[in-house]
Design a protein around this motif. Structure first.
Motif, short mmCIF file in Angstrom:
data_model
loop_
_atom_site.label_atom_id
_atom_site.label_comp_id
_atom_site.label_asym_id
_atom_site.label_seq_id
_atom_site.Cartn_x
_atom_site.Cartn_y
_atom_site.Cartn_z
N ARG A 32 -3.02 32.76 19.60
CA ARG A 32 -4.12 31.83 19.35
C ARG A 32 -5.46 32.56 19.41
O ARG A 32 -6.32 32.39 18.55
CB ARG A 32 -4.08 30.69 20.36
CG ARG A 32 -5.03 29.56 20.02
CD ARG A 32 -4.92 28.39 20.98
NE ARG A 32 -3.56 27.90 21.08
CZ ARG A 32 -2.90 27.73 22.23
NH1 ARG A 32 -3.48 27.99 23.38
NH2 ARG A 32 -1.66 27.29 22.23
N LEU A 33 -5.63 33.42 20.43
CA LEU A 33 -6.88 34.16 20.57
C LEU A 33 -7.09 35.12 19.41
O LEU A 33 -8.18 35.16 18.82
CB LEU A 33 -6.90 34.92 21.90
CG LEU A 33 -8.10 35.85 22.14
CD1 LEU A 33 -9.41 35.11 22.03
CD2 LEU A 33 -7.96 36.55 23.48
N VAL A 34 -6.07 35.88 19.05
CA VAL A 34 -6.21 36.83 17.95
C VAL A 34 -6.44 36.08 16.63
O VAL A 34 -7.24 36.51 15.80
CB VAL A 34 -5.00 37.78 17.87
CG1 VAL A 34 -5.07 38.66 16.63
CG2 VAL A 34 -4.95 38.67 19.12
N GLY A 35 -5.79 34.95 16.44
CA GLY A 35 -6.04 34.14 15.25
C GLY A 35 -7.49 33.71 15.15
O GLY A 35 -8.09 33.75 14.07
N ARG A 36 -8.06 33.31 16.26
CA ARG A 36 -9.47 32.93 16.27
C ARG A 36 -10.38 34.13 16.02
O ARG A 36 -11.41 34.01 15.35
CB ARG A 36 -9.82 32.26 17.59
CG ARG A 36 -9.18 30.89 17.70
CD ARG A 36 -9.39 30.25 19.02
NE ARG A 36 -8.81 28.91 19.02
CZ ARG A 36 -8.57 28.19 20.09
NH1 ARG A 36 -8.86 28.68 21.28
NH2 ARG A 36 -8.05 27.00 19.99
N LEU A 37 -10.00 35.27 16.55
CA LEU A 37 -10.79 36.48 16.30
C LEU A 37 -10.72 36.88 14.83
O LEU A 37 -11.71 37.34 14.26
CB LEU A 37 -10.31 37.62 17.20
CG LEU A 37 -10.66 37.50 18.68
CD1 LEU A 37 -9.95 38.59 19.49
CD2 LEU A 37 -12.16 37.55 18.91
#
Length: 191
Positions: A32-37
């Protein structure tokens, strides 16, 4: 709580591998974090390389990958107002640089080609790409990097024309391999 801000998104020569470190208990939060990044890279080109590196480990993220993602967040928190500014007096000539790196991907040791494109003195586009198949020579690898760069330059010239920033002269492409330059300029060698 004085959280330490990072001055850059990833340490120079920092090596992330798919096998070092403990697996995360819940890989969903990393994904989720990498997707947002990844989404944030549209407006923050300064984190593209670091985020691309982290996105290679989405299938089996580990603790060092998570720590590297958190470092990117600390970096972003420390530079809230970064962006690009083009002045009317700026030279808006398009130019590009390209190169390759044997074994440039630290995880797979595959060949990596890259380019960066400038509009005047400002970088507006760049890309690094792991190649699926190897090259037999440095000239072939460099020529492949030049071909990818030419595709990007053609697309950018059309966009700039639509934005009323026409390019009056041919776009300069800089490359450091004499054999690749010879191949590119000799039409007899084009297959």
């Amino acid at each position: 709580m004085g959280e330490r801000l990072a001055k850059f998104p990833m340490e120079q020569n920092f090596k992330l591998t798919p096998i070092d470190g403990a697996l995360l208990d819940d890989p969903t939060k990393y994904r989720r974090l990498v997707g947002r990044l990844i989404y944030l890279t549209v407006t923050r080109p300064n984190i593209v390389f670091s985020v691309r590196t982290l996105s290679q480990f989405m299938h089996e993220p580990r603790k060092p990958h998570w720590n590297a993602a958190l470092r990117i967040l600390r970096y972003i928190k420390g530079i809230p107002g970064q962006g690009l500014l083009f002045l009317a007096s700026d030279n808006l000539e398009l130019k590009a640089f390209c190169d390759f790196n044997w074994g440039g991907c630290r995880a797979t040791r595959r060949l990596v080609t890259w380019y960066c494109v400038f509009l005047g003195n400002f970088i507006i586009s760049w890309k690094s790409k792991k190649q699926d198949n190897g090259s037999r020579s440095s000239a072939e690898a460099e020529y492949r990097a030049m071909a990818n760069t030419c595709l990007e330059l053609t697309w950018l010239r059309y966009i700039l024309q639509d934005l009323k920033v026409p390019q009056k002269a041919p776009t300069r492409l800089f490359c450091d391999n004499q054999a690749a330059l010879y191949i590119a300029t000799n039409p007899v060698l084009h297959e």
